[in-house]
Design a protein around this motif. Structure first.
Motif, PDB file in Angstrom:
ATOM      1  N   GLU A 258     -24.327 -85.750   1.641  1.00 28.93           N
ATOM      2  CA  GLU A 258     -23.208 -85.010   2.229  1.00 28.93           C
ATOM      3  C   GLU A 258     -23.713 -84.000   3.260  1.00 28.93           C
ATOM      4  O   GLU A 258     -22.983 -83.615   4.171  1.00 28.93           O
ATOM      5  N   LEU A 259     -24.955 -83.578   3.118  1.00 31.92           N
ATOM      6  CA  LEU A 259     -25.604 -82.714   4.100  1.00 31.92           C
ATOM      7  C   LEU A 259     -26.491 -83.508   5.040  1.00 31.92           C
ATOM      8  O   LEU A 259     -26.429 -83.342   6.258  1.00 31.92           O
ATOM      9  N   LEU A 260     -27.313 -84.391   4.493  1.00 33.64           N
ATOM     10  CA  LEU A 260     -28.339 -85.058   5.291  1.00 33.64           C
ATOM     11  C   LEU A 260     -27.765 -86.056   6.285  1.00 33.64           C
ATOM     12  O   LEU A 260     -28.245 -86.150   7.428  1.00 33.64           O
ATOM     13  N   ALA A 261     -26.756 -86.810   5.892  1.00 29.68           N
ATOM     14  CA  ALA A 261     -26.188 -87.811   6.801  1.00 29.68           C
ATOM     15  C   ALA A 261     -25.568 -87.166   8.045  1.00 29.68           C
ATOM     16  O   ALA A 261     -25.885 -87.570   9.179  1.00 29.68           O
ATOM     17  N   PRO A 262     -24.678 -86.165   7.893  1.00 30.83           N
ATOM     18  CA  PRO A 262     -24.163 -85.528   9.115  1.00 30.83           C
ATOM     19  C   PRO A 262     -25.237 -84.777   9.893  1.00 30.83           C
ATOM     20  O   PRO A 262     -25.146 -84.667  11.125  1.00 30.83           O
ATOM     21  N   LEU A 263     -26.267 -84.278   9.213  1.00 31.32           N
ATOM     22  CA  LEU A 263     -27.349 -83.595   9.911  1.00 31.32           C
ATOM     23  C   LEU A 263     -28.120 -84.578  10.782  1.00 31.32           C
ATOM     24  O   LEU A 263     -28.469 -84.268  11.931  1.00 31.32           O
ATOM     25  N   ARG A 264     -28.369 -85.781  10.274  1.00 35.92           N
ATOM     26  CA  ARG A 264     -29.041 -86.805  11.086  1.00 35.92           C
ATOM     27  C   ARG A 264     -28.207 -87.134  12.315  1.00 35.92           C
ATOM     28  O   ARG A 264     -28.731 -87.266  13.431  1.00 35.92           O
ATOM     29  N   ARG A 265     -26.895 -87.312  12.119  1.00 38.11           N
ATOM     30  CA  ARG A 265     -26.017 -87.653  13.241  1.00 38.11           C
ATOM     31  C   ARG A 265     -25.980 -86.527  14.274  1.00 38.11           C
ATOM     32  O   ARG A 265     -26.051 -86.771  15.487  1.00 38.11           O
ATOM     33  N   ALA A 266     -25.877 -85.287  13.807  1.00 34.40           N
ATOM     34  CA  ALA A 266     -25.792 -84.152  14.726  1.00 34.40           C
ATOM     35  C   ALA A 266     -27.093 -83.982  15.510  1.00 34.40           C
ATOM     36  O   ALA A 266     -27.068 -83.679  16.713  1.00 34.40           O
ATOM     37  N   LEU A 267     -28.226 -84.193  14.845  1.00 37.65           N
ATOM     38  CA  LEU A 267     -29.503 -84.071  15.540  1.00 37.65           C
ATOM     39  C   LEU A 267     -29.693 -85.218  16.530  1.00 37.65           C
ATOM     40  O   LEU A 267     -30.147 -85.005  17.664  1.00 37.65           O
ATOM     41  N   ALA A 268     -29.323 -86.428  16.125  1.00 36.82           N
ATOM     42  CA  ALA A 268     -29.454 -87.590  17.012  1.00 36.82           C
ATOM     43  C   ALA A 268     -28.621 -87.401  18.275  1.00 36.82           C
ATOM     44  O   ALA A 268     -29.038 -87.784  19.376  1.00 36.82           O
ATOM     45  N   ALA A 269     -27.455 -86.778  18.145  1.00 35.66           N
ATOM     46  CA  ALA A 269     -26.583 -86.555  19.298  1.00 35.66           C
ATOM     47  C   ALA A 269     -27.194 -85.560  20.276  1.00 35.66           C
ATOM     48  O   ALA A 269     -26.884 -85.582  21.472  1.00 35.66           O
ATOM     49  N   ARG A 270     -28.061 -84.677  19.796  1.00 38.56           N
ATOM     50  CA  ARG A 270     -28.678 -83.667  20.650  1.00 38.56           C
ATOM     51  C   ARG A 270     -29.937 -84.187  21.334  1.00 38.56           C
ATOM     52  O   ARG A 270     -30.268 -83.756  22.445  1.00 38.56           O
TER      53      ARG A 270
END
Length: 310
Positions: A258-270
């Motif tokens: 619930e934390l790691l999956a959106p964190l991966r997506r947010a970092l990948a977008a940057r």
């Protein structure tokens, strides 16, 4: 052969103190004792030393340790054996390790809470899995990190204060600065963000996540803001250090994907041309600091034995 003396282990965080005794030939960890920190505004650390001595007496229950290890948060100088600065505990250039060692009459190893826990993760937990640069991030009351180049830790006083780098949306921090990451992305920061947005206090970030999963708009906003701020900070870390593996620990890591999956997506977008690092959860959980403290105490015990035999 006489039984080896136990090891006393003390892991002080921004909110709680964890204590345990390691016994036996393999120095297995006994049950952890957890107490809230009572000394938050004593720059000298005298009150903290008194509390730690009482906790040590409680957890030892009449036994005498052969060695001890103490971990403290914030900026620590292990060479000078000083707690240089701790925003959450109020320590300023405090000689806590030597004062506690004298109080207990026991040789005591000293380390940084996050750095030592991270070393334990690499040695006995998540490992580095061949990474060139590993960043271990602990998210709890505050946020701190430790970087490793292969197996070598970047061990410099002040290194790893990821929670006190400025991020968009950051607020006034107890360290005296404004904009710090941990004001909105630590477990406490997420809870405070939800209260600001909703007007309703919650015990902690766990409750914010539960409300976000139920569709509460304020909880979703608080959680998303924290994830975006963490991704912002990690983006800088990847660009500066070439981080290719991130280990996320601390209380907030209990949220798992619930934390790691959106964190991966947010970092990948940057990230543009920079590779996305592997982001994995820590494996030692809440005992990581105590495991690291055990490693420090064992090293101290071996050093003392070598001196005695010389």
């Amino acid at each position: 052969m006489p039984e080896r003396a136990p090891l006393l282990l003390l892991d002080v965080g921004g909110t709680d103190i964890k204590a345990a005794v390691a016994r036996g030939a393999g120095r297995e960890l006994g049950p952890a004792l957890r107490r809230g920190v009572l000394a938050h505004a004593d720059a000298s650390g005298d009150a903290l030393v008194g509390q730690l001595a009482g906790i040590a007496e409680e957890v030892l229950d009449g036994e005498r340790p052969g060695a001890a290890a103490l971990l403290l948060p914030g900026i620590v100088d292990t060479a000078r054996r000083r707690a240089v600065f701790s925003a959450n505990l109020g320590l300023r250039d405090a000689a806590v390790p030597d004062a506690l060692s004298a109080r207990l009459g026991v040789p005591l190893a000293f380390g940084h809470d996050v750095g030592t826990a991270a070393e334990a993760e690499l040695a006995e937990g998540a490992g580095r899995d061949g990474a060139a640069c590993t960043l271990a991030v602990v998210i709890g009351t505050g946020i701190a990190a430790t970087a490793f180049v292969e197996d070598t830790r970047v061990d410099v006083p002040g290194a790893g204060e990821l929670g006190h780098v400025p991020v968009p949306g950051g607020l006034a921090c107890s360290c005296g600065a404004t904009g710090c990451l941990e004001t909105i992305a630590s477990a406490a920061g997420i809870a405070r963000a939800y209260e600001r947005l909703s007007g309703t206090p919650v015990p902690g970030a766990k409750q914010v996540l539960e409300r976000a999963q139920a569709g509460d708009p304020a909880a979703v906003a608080a959680w998303d803001q924290a994830v975006e701020a963490l991704a912002f900070a990690l983006h800088w870390s990847v660009g500066l250090l070439g981080v290719d593996r991130v280990i996320v620990g601390g209380g907030l890591s209990e949220a798992g994907e619930e934390l790691l999956a959106p964190l991966r997506r947010a970092l990948a977008a940057r990230l543009s041309f920079m590779p996305l690092p592997t982001i994995v959860p820590a494996r030692l959980g809440g005992d990581a600091g105590l495991v690291g403290a055990r490693l420090l105490a064992l090293a101290l015990e071996a050093s003392l034995a070598s001196e005695d035999s010389a």
